[in-house]
Write a protein that holds these residues in place. Structure first.
Motif, PDB file in Angstrom:
ATOM      1  N   VAL A 104      12.484  -1.203  -1.667  1.00 23.61           N
ATOM      2  CA  VAL A 104      11.273  -0.417  -1.467  1.00 23.61           C
ATOM      3  C   VAL A 104      11.600   1.078  -1.468  1.00 23.61           C
ATOM      4  O   VAL A 104      10.787   1.912  -1.885  1.00 23.61           O
ATOM      5  CB  VAL A 104      10.557  -0.870  -0.170  1.00 23.61           C
ATOM      6  N   GLU A 105      12.822   1.435  -1.037  1.00 30.86           N
ATOM      7  CA  GLU A 105      13.238   2.836  -1.099  1.00 30.86           C
ATOM      8  C   GLU A 105      13.311   3.320  -2.549  1.00 30.86           C
ATOM      9  O   GLU A 105      12.857   4.418  -2.888  1.00 30.86           O
ATOM     10  CB  GLU A 105      14.611   3.024  -0.429  1.00 30.86           C
ATOM     11  N   ASN A 106      13.889   2.479  -3.407  1.00 31.50           N
ATOM     12  CA  ASN A 106      14.024   2.868  -4.811  1.00 31.50           C
ATOM     13  C   ASN A 106      12.665   2.898  -5.511  1.00 31.50           C
ATOM     14  O   ASN A 106      12.436   3.721  -6.403  1.00 31.50           O
ATOM     15  CB  ASN A 106      14.975   1.912  -5.535  1.00 31.50           C
ATOM     16  N   THR A 125       0.851  -1.189   0.000  1.00 37.50           N
ATOM     17  CA  THR A 125       0.000   0.000   0.000  1.00 37.50           C
ATOM     18  C   THR A 125       0.889   1.241   0.000  1.00 37.50           C
ATOM     19  O   THR A 125       2.049   1.194   0.415  1.00 37.50           O
ATOM     20  CB  THR A 125      -0.929   0.023   1.220  1.00 37.50           C
ATOM     21  N   VAL A 126       0.314   2.333  -0.459  1.00 39.53           N
ATOM     22  CA  VAL A 126       1.086   3.559  -0.661  1.00 39.53           C
ATOM     23  C   VAL A 126       0.364   4.733  -0.008  1.00 39.53           C
ATOM     24  O   VAL A 126      -0.867   4.842  -0.091  1.00 39.53           O
ATOM     25  CB  VAL A 126       1.267   3.840  -2.170  1.00 39.53           C
ATOM     26  N   MET A 127       1.121   5.590   0.652  1.00 37.59           N
ATOM     27  CA  MET A 127       0.605   6.878   1.100  1.00 37.59           C
ATOM     28  C   MET A 127       1.463   7.957   0.457  1.00 37.59           C
ATOM     29  O   MET A 127       2.692   7.823   0.406  1.00 37.59           O
ATOM     30  CB  MET A 127       0.648   7.020   2.615  1.00 37.59           C
ATOM     31  N   LEU A 163       7.275  16.033  -3.074  1.00 38.31           N
ATOM     32  CA  LEU A 163       6.409  14.869  -2.896  1.00 38.31           C
ATOM     33  C   LEU A 163       7.066  13.910  -1.913  1.00 38.31           C
ATOM     34  O   LEU A 163       8.283  13.720  -1.934  1.00 38.31           O
ATOM     35  CB  LEU A 163       6.186  14.145  -4.225  1.00 38.31           C
ATOM     36  N   GLY A 164       6.246  13.319  -1.075  1.00 42.48           N
ATOM     37  CA  GLY A 164       6.716  12.266  -0.184  1.00 42.48           C
ATOM     38  C   GLY A 164       5.925  11.003  -0.462  1.00 42.48           C
ATOM     39  O   GLY A 164       4.705  11.050  -0.613  1.00 42.48           O
ATOM     40  N   ALA A 172       9.139   2.108   3.656  1.00 43.83           N
ATOM     41  CA  ALA A 172      10.117   3.164   3.387  1.00 43.83           C
ATOM     42  C   ALA A 172       9.393   4.458   3.076  1.00 43.83           C
ATOM     43  O   ALA A 172       8.260   4.460   2.587  1.00 43.83           O
ATOM     44  CB  ALA A 172      11.022   2.772   2.220  1.00 43.83           C
ATOM     45  N   HIS A 173      10.068   5.562   3.369  1.00 38.74           N
ATOM     46  CA  HIS A 173       9.538   6.895   3.074  1.00 38.74           C
ATOM     47  C   HIS A 173      10.628   7.691   2.381  1.00 38.74           C
ATOM     48  O   HIS A 173      11.742   7.819   2.897  1.00 38.74           O
ATOM     49  CB  HIS A 173       9.126   7.601   4.370  1.00 38.74           C
ATOM     50  N   ILE A 174      10.319   8.207   1.215  1.00 42.58           N
ATOM     51  CA  ILE A 174      11.233   9.073   0.476  1.00 42.58           C
ATOM     52  C   ILE A 174      10.511  10.385   0.204  1.00 42.58           C
ATOM     53  O   ILE A 174       9.345  10.393  -0.202  1.00 42.58           O
ATOM     54  CB  ILE A 174      11.672   8.440  -0.862  1.00 42.58           C
TER      55      ILE A 174
END
Length: 274
Positions: A230-232, A151-153, A252-253, A264-266
């Motif tokens: 997952v970071e990439n 899932t994505v936020m 954007l985050g 992961a959060h970028i």
């Protein structure tokens, strides 16, 4: 044609009780002190332990006020705090310098709604998810072909227009469009690509679990610059999503959840090409 003259803050003169102030902020502090019935001295010299001196904007009784209008003011305030730790002084200034002054007893003026503000929204919804497979040849446990449902936020940061960063429904639509590009794909670092033909990629690597040689369809494979972490993947979503965003969006985050309690959060700035 007559040109309209632009009046800058530096063109204006701020006077109170015979003092010529350098900014509107200094004048505001002076007016406030006068209103409260405090006599004050302006542009006061303070002797430092190293033999040098520094000027402080205001002295009222035994207390001092430094108005923060620039990076130089921030540096001066920090120097005063370091060299004169017992000095009773606070900083007053623009909100953009607040994060650079750690003292909790300092005050900052925050921009009013009449000025350009920066805000952020976040979009988290069960429908914002994608399925994928990947291989991480450099990580023993993940060096075999396996998959995830993630899932994505997404956080959208930008200047406010009509009290909005971006409409939630529009942001959600753009995110879904982006995720559709990477949904049900096999991700792998393009450095493992050995050859390709019209329909297939041929990838191979020698990993912790042995030598792998795979023939994979191009239509279901997504080559990445870098490992398929997952970071990439978060960075790749930002790269795909950024061009869809309106001009006021500045950053954007992306959070990707890869299972329970891990992900992961970028966050990255968005630069629009003219």
């Amino acid at each position: 044609m007559t040109k309209e003259r632009v009046v800058l803050d530096s063109d204006l003169r701020y006077l109170d009780k015979g003092n010529l102030f350098q900014s509107r902020s200094e004048l505001s502090v002076a007016k406030m002190l006068s209103f409260l019935g405090h006599d004050y001295q302006y542009n006061v010299d303070l002797e430092l332990p190293n033999g040098k001196s520094a000027k402080v904007d205001f002295k009222a009784g035994s207390k001092y006020i430094e108005v923060i209008d620039s990076e130089a003011d921030v540096a001066k305030f920090k120097q005063l705090r370091e060299q004169l730790p017992n000095l009773d002084i606070i900083a007053v200034g623009h909100s953009k310098y607040a994060s650079k002054i750690e003292e909790m007893d300092s005050l900052f003026f925050f921009d009013s709604a009449d000025h350009m503000q920066t805000g952020s929204i976040f979009i988290e919804d069960p429908s914002l998810a994608f399925d994928y497979a990947h291989i991480l040849p450099l990580v023993e446990k993940c060096s075999v072909l396996h998959g995830h449902t993630s899932t994505v936020m997404v956080e959208v940061i930008g200047s406010m227009k009509n009290n909005l960063v971006v409409d939630f429904s529009e942001a959600k639509r753009m995110i879904k469009e982006t995720l559709s590009v990477i949904d049900h794909k096999f991700f792998i670092n393009n450095k493992y690509l050995k050859k390709e033909d019209d329909l297939h990629y041929y990838v191979a690597f020698d990993g912790p679990k042995g030598y792998f040689s795979l023939q994979v369809p191009k239509s279901t494979t997504y080559m990445l610059s870098g490992e398929a972490t997952v970071e990439n993947l978060s960075s790749e979503i930002i790269r795909l999503l950024a061009p869809k965003m309106p001009q006021n969006v500045q950053a954007l985050g992306v959070y990707i959840y890869e299972g329970v309690n891990k992900g992961a959060h970028i966050i990255a700035g968005v630069k629009k090409e003219d």
